[in-house]
Design a protein around this motif. Structure first.
Motif, PDB file in Angstrom:
ATOM      1  N   CYS A  19       4.257  -1.401   2.377  1.00 58.73           N
ATOM      2  CA  CYS A  19       2.947  -2.023   2.586  1.00 58.73           C
ATOM      3  C   CYS A  19       2.262  -2.239   1.237  1.00 58.73           C
ATOM      4  O   CYS A  19       2.412  -1.428   0.343  1.00 58.73           O
ATOM      5  N   PRO A  20       1.510  -3.309   1.083  1.00 55.90           N
ATOM      6  CA  PRO A  20       0.810  -3.550  -0.184  1.00 55.90           C
ATOM      7  C   PRO A  20      -0.236  -2.485  -0.535  1.00 55.90           C
ATOM      8  O   PRO A  20      -0.614  -2.355  -1.688  1.00 55.90           O
ATOM      9  N   CYS A  21      -0.684  -1.711   0.457  1.00 56.29           N
ATOM     10  CA  CYS A  21      -1.691  -0.692   0.144  1.00 56.29           C
ATOM     11  C   CYS A  21      -1.075   0.445  -0.681  1.00 56.29           C
ATOM     12  O   CYS A  21      -1.797   1.151  -1.374  1.00 56.29           O
TER      13      CYS A  21
END
Length: 61
Positions: free
Chosen positions: A56-58
């Motif tokens: 995930c980009p987070c």
């Protein structure tokens, strides 16, 4: 003449409505859209939908 055009338009709309009701009465041939969305994977940290197999980009998972 204008009255004939208006009546023809209303009859056409009624026929389309009848066909739409017949289509809704048939059983669904797949999963409904809301169930498809609920079965998709989401990031446990931020809740964004996971697309693909990458992280995930987070960056919290």
């Amino acid at each position: 003449m204008l009255v004939k055009v208006i009546l023809l338009f209303l009859v056409a709309i009624m026929v389309l409505g009848m066909f739409g009701k017949l289509r809704l009465l048939k059983p669904w041939r797949g999963k409904p859209l809301d169930k498809r969305a609920s079965t998709s994977k989401h990031c446990p940290a931020c809740g964004r939908p996971r697309i693909g197999s990458g992280p995930c980009p987070c960056g919290k998972d």
